[in-house]
Design a protein around this motif. Structure first.
Motif, PDB file in Angstrom:
ATOM      1  N   UNK A  32       0.906  -1.001  -0.346  1.00 38.52           N
ATOM      2  CA  UNK A  32      -0.136  -0.229   0.279  1.00 38.52           C
ATOM      3  C   UNK A  32       0.645   1.265  -0.181  1.00 38.52           C
ATOM      4  N   UNK A  33       2.306   1.006   0.965  1.00 38.33           N
ATOM      5  CA  UNK A  33       2.805   2.359   1.193  1.00 38.33           C
ATOM      6  C   UNK A  33       3.781   2.470   0.285  1.00 38.33           C
ATOM      7  N   UNK A  34       4.277   1.120  -0.400  1.00 46.83           N
ATOM      8  CA  UNK A  34       5.630   1.005   0.000  1.00 46.83           C
ATOM      9  C   UNK A  34       6.617   1.280   0.470  1.00 46.83           C
ATOM     10  N   UNK A  35       8.007   0.369   0.134  1.00 42.00           N
ATOM     11  CA  UNK A  35       9.493   0.708   0.781  1.00 42.00           C
ATOM     12  C   UNK A  35      10.198   1.328   1.437  1.00 42.00           C
ATOM     13  N   UNK A  81      -7.034  10.517   5.749  1.00 44.68           N
ATOM     14  CA  UNK A  81      -5.787  10.724   5.977  1.00 44.68           C
ATOM     15  C   UNK A  81      -5.162   9.805   5.687  1.00 44.68           C
ATOM     16  N   UNK A  82      -4.700   8.586   6.413  1.00 43.77           N
ATOM     17  CA  UNK A  82      -4.488   7.481   6.045  1.00 43.77           C
ATOM     18  C   UNK A  82      -3.791   6.955   4.657  1.00 43.77           C
ATOM     19  N   UNK A  83      -5.109   6.663   4.491  1.00 45.47           N
ATOM     20  CA  UNK A  83      -5.825   6.356   3.221  1.00 45.47           C
ATOM     21  C   UNK A  83      -5.246   7.246   1.306  1.00 45.47           C
ATOM     22  N   UNK A  84      -4.854   8.362   2.073  1.00 47.05           N
ATOM     23  CA  UNK A  84      -4.446   9.074   1.156  1.00 47.05           C
ATOM     24  C   UNK A  84      -3.582   8.731   0.442  1.00 47.05           C
ATOM     25  N   UNK A  85      -2.264   8.586   0.846  1.00 49.47           N
ATOM     26  CA  UNK A  85      -0.918   7.808   0.536  1.00 49.47           C
ATOM     27  C   UNK A  85      -0.457   6.553   0.071  1.00 49.47           C
ATOM     28  N   UNK A  87      -3.509   5.641  -1.899  1.00 53.07           N
ATOM     29  CA  UNK A  87      -3.834   5.849  -3.199  1.00 53.07           C
ATOM     30  C   UNK A  87      -3.004   6.405  -3.952  1.00 53.07           C
ATOM     31  N   UNK A  88      -2.136   7.182  -3.394  1.00 54.80           N
ATOM     32  CA  UNK A  88      -1.386   8.340  -3.968  1.00 54.80           C
ATOM     33  C   UNK A  88      -0.391   7.983  -4.725  1.00 54.80           C
ATOM     34  N   UNK A  89       0.122   5.876  -3.584  1.00 49.23           N
ATOM     35  CA  UNK A  89       1.448   4.945  -4.209  1.00 49.23           C
ATOM     36  C   UNK A  89       0.881   4.399  -5.408  1.00 49.23           C
ATOM     37  N   UNK A  90      -0.260   3.483  -5.066  1.00 48.62           N
ATOM     38  CA  UNK A  90      -1.000   2.694  -6.153  1.00 48.62           C
ATOM     39  C   UNK A  90      -1.366   3.850  -7.215  1.00 48.62           C
ATOM     40  N   UNK A  95       1.224   4.923 -12.783  1.00 51.23           N
ATOM     41  CA  UNK A  95       1.556   5.796 -13.609  1.00 51.23           C
ATOM     42  C   UNK A  95       3.000   5.442 -14.147  1.00 51.23           C
ATOM     43  N   UNK A  96       3.986   5.262 -13.090  1.00 55.33           N
ATOM     44  CA  UNK A  96       4.743   4.949 -13.329  1.00 55.33           C
ATOM     45  C   UNK A  96       5.351   6.535 -12.724  1.00 55.33           C
ATOM     46  N   UNK A  97       5.750   6.548 -11.651  1.00 55.35           N
ATOM     47  CA  UNK A  97       5.348   8.127 -10.885  1.00 55.35           C
ATOM     48  C   UNK A  97       6.409   7.782  -9.759  1.00 55.35           C
ATOM     49  N   UNK A  98       7.669   7.258 -10.125  1.00 52.62           N
ATOM     50  CA  UNK A  98       8.003   6.718  -8.654  1.00 52.62           C
ATOM     51  C   UNK A  98       8.119   7.408  -6.784  1.00 52.62           C
ATOM     52  N   UNK A  99       6.834   7.961  -6.821  1.00 58.07           N
ATOM     53  CA  UNK A  99       7.082   8.411  -5.394  1.00 58.07           C
ATOM     54  C   UNK A  99       5.975   9.671  -5.699  1.00 58.07           C
ATOM     55  N   UNK A 100       6.101   9.909  -6.728  1.00 59.10           N
ATOM     56  CA  UNK A 100       5.948  11.735  -7.320  1.00 59.10           C
ATOM     57  C   UNK A 100       4.509  12.369  -6.388  1.00 59.10           C
ATOM     58  N   UNK A 101       3.393  10.872  -6.945  1.00 57.96           N
ATOM     59  CA  UNK A 101       1.935  10.896  -6.094  1.00 57.96           C
ATOM     60  C   UNK A 101       2.413  11.745  -4.038  1.00 57.96           C
TER      61      UNK A 101
END
Length: 153
Positions: A32-35, A81-85, A87-90, A95-101
């Protein structure tokens, strides 16, 4: 001998349950959040906790609302607030934008929560440096107006 005692304590049933829980939760968290993003998420969670504490104190002091009522009303907001990051990570992954959103959304939430907790602390009568209070003056005004409307309504 101490080595054997350490092994004995490490093999306790409670540690087994904790290891099992971590084995289940950790991959879901990383999906969900990335490494490598736990530090920024801890900052966000810490800001949210401080916002709750200062919000409860401000509500007791200015709004005269029950702290449990304030706290229960904040649960959906906190989950959002905890779900938005996540969603942005997914979306970053799609979109292959590593960490931008992810970082943009998370820093935006931290900034918003920082404004809210600082305004709540000021409304609760806690010492907030004047320079910082000036930065969040519009948030303080909005919270005060909302509290007055709740009293009247």
């Amino acid at each position: 001998m101490k080595f054997l005692q350490a092994i004995h304590h490490g093999a306790a049933p409670t540690n087994g349950w904790a290891a099992t829980a971590e084995a289940i939760v950790s991959p879901v968290f990383h999906y969900l959040y990335g490494f490598g993003r736990s530090d920024i998420l801890v900052v966000l969670l810490f800001c949210i906790c401080l916002d709750w504490v200062t919000g409860i104190q401000a509500a007791k002091k200015q709004d005269f609302t029950c702290p449990s009522e304030y706290g229960l009303g904040r649960i959906p907001r906190t989950l959002f607030f905890l779900a938005l990051p996540a969603l942005a990570n997914l979306l970053d992954r799609v979109m292959a934008t590593p960490g931008f959103l992810f970082y943009g959304v998370t820093f935006g939430l931290i900034y918003h929560t920082w404004n809210s907790l600082t305004a709540n602390a000021r409304r609760a009568g806690w010492p907030v440096p004047k320079a910082i209070a000036n930065l969040v003056e519009s948030e303080i005004k909005a919270k005060s107006e909302r509290a007055m409307n709740q009293k009247e309504g």
